[in-house]
Design an enzyme around this catalytic site. Structure first.
Site, PDB file in Angstrom:
ATOM      1  N   GLY A 145       0.832  -1.193   0.000  1.00  0.00           N
ATOM      2  CA  GLY A 145       0.000   0.000   0.000  1.00  0.00           C
ATOM      3  C   GLY A 145       0.868   1.244   0.000  1.00  0.00           C
ATOM      4  N   ARG A 224       1.490  -4.094  12.800  1.00  0.00           N
ATOM      5  CA  ARG A 224       0.893  -4.264  14.114  1.00  0.00           C
ATOM      6  C   ARG A 224       1.516  -5.496  14.758  1.00  0.00           C
ATOM      7  NH1 ARG A 224      -0.640   0.236  13.530  1.00  0.00           N
ATOM      8  NH2 ARG A 224      -2.756   1.090  13.838  1.00  0.00           N
ATOM      9  N   GLU A 253       1.168  -3.965  24.009  1.00  0.00           N
ATOM     10  CA  GLU A 253       1.686  -2.609  24.137  1.00  0.00           C
ATOM     11  C   GLU A 253       0.933  -1.886  25.242  1.00  0.00           C
ATOM     12  OE1 GLU A 253       1.672  -0.508  20.407  1.00  0.00           O
ATOM     13  OE2 GLU A 253       2.773  -2.081  19.367  1.00  0.00           O
ATOM     14  N   HIS A 271       6.802   1.937  19.126  1.00  0.00           N
ATOM     15  CA  HIS A 271       5.682   2.281  18.224  1.00  0.00           C
ATOM     16  C   HIS A 271       5.742   3.770  17.833  1.00  0.00           C
ATOM     17  CE1 HIS A 271       1.358   0.935  17.036  1.00  0.00           C
ATOM     18  NE2 HIS A 271       1.862   1.777  16.145  1.00  0.00           N
TER      19      HIS A 271
END
Length: 307
Positions: A145, A224, A253, A271
């Site tokens: 993407g 993820r 997380e 992250h």
């Protein structure tokens, strides 16, 4: 009267000031039922129960490209539109993916420690001098993407060969397409996860995929944490099934597993993939563009639909 927008979490004073110029911001959960639009992040659960608590809700807008926590099918059933900010932080996330890959392959963290502690003296750096570099590697990208494409473009400059896996083959790209992640890992010696992760592709990277990647392989995850089976990853890093891993995301997380963090052949960041100032501004502007279009009765710039 400005339309009311419920903020599910603080998203920074600059964004909130800009949003307040156009909309009435509601931050108190007890008043969320007054709002016609919700601004949230993909990791937060936006399910039927939350929609029940917001009877006026007509738009769910995710700050970021992820929308794994949103029950998009339920939203569509209720006539609620869903939008995200896909592409707004693509360049920033792609930059970190390449940085993590180089850090893992060249053992930058270990080299930094050796230089700082004085272990440079003697033969200690020798093991860092005979590592295989990035040039000439076969890079497998999962998800081509907006982010995956930018990663591919950046890695072309390192004289690598690039292949990819996605739900569908892309037209007009010069990269080799593989019909499964396992096929991609069998061909590649480096795997970068840049796909949209949700429950349909949980643990997409498992023991079989890691084994196919091979003992010289590295895996980078900026998607993820759910995309990788962490038990399988820990085993693969311990027994030499792969050479290294670099992770910006984790299954738990903000408390990654201690047995994962203790491994010497892993690089971790908290992250921060989309966390540059310019990316945050771009995501905020895209949220506002979605809101403006919706309340003007125009098509959403970044619609999300159930597949």
């Amino acid at each position: 009267m400005k339309p009311a927008v419920f903020l599910a979490l603080p998203l920074g004073k600059p964004f909130e000031r800009k949003l307040a110029e156009r909309y009435t911001i509601i931050a108190d959960p007890d008043r969320r039922g007054e709002a016609e639009a919700l601004v949230t992040i993909g990791a937060f659960a936006t399910d039927a129960a939350l929609m029940d608590a917001m009877p006026k809700l007509k738009l769910i807008c995710c700050f970021g490209s992820g929308h794994e926590g949103v029950d998009v099918a339920e939203a569509e059933r209720r006539g609620i539109e869903v939008a995200n900010t896909v592409g707004a932080n693509a360049a920033t996330v792609a930059d970190l993916a390449v940085a993590l890959l180089l850090t893992s392959i060249r053992k930058v963290v270990a080299a930094d420690r050796i230089a700082r502690t004085g272990e440079w003296r003697g033969g200690n750096p020798a093991a860092l001098l005979f590592l295989r570099g990035l040039t000439g590697r076969k890079i497998g990208i999962v998800g081509l993407g907006a982010i995956g494409l930018k990663i591919a473009k950046r890695l072309e400059g390192f004289e690598t060969e690039i292949g990819y896996f996605g739900r569908n083959e892309k037209q007009g790209v010069p990269y080799r397409y593989f019909r499964s992640v396992l096929d991609l890992a069998t061909w590649a010696d480096t795997l970068i996860l840049a796909h949209r992760a949700d429950e349909t592709n949980r643990h997409l990277v498992n023991a079989a995929v890691l084994s196919a990647l091979g003992p010289d392989g590295h895996v980078v995850n900026i998607s993820r944490g759910s995309a990788i089976d962490e038990d399988a990853l820990i085993a693969a890093l311990k027994n030499g099934t792969i050479a290294g891993a670099a992770l910006d995301v984790f299954e738990d997380e903000p408390s990654p597993r201690a047995d994962l963090l203790s491994l010497p052949n892993i690089v971790v960041t908290p992250h921060i993939g989309g966390g540059t100032s310019e990316a945050i501004v771009a995501m905020g502007d895209t949220v506002i563009a979605n809101l403006d279009a919706f309340f003007a009765g125009k098509p959403l710039p970044n619609p999300v639909t159930a597949e």
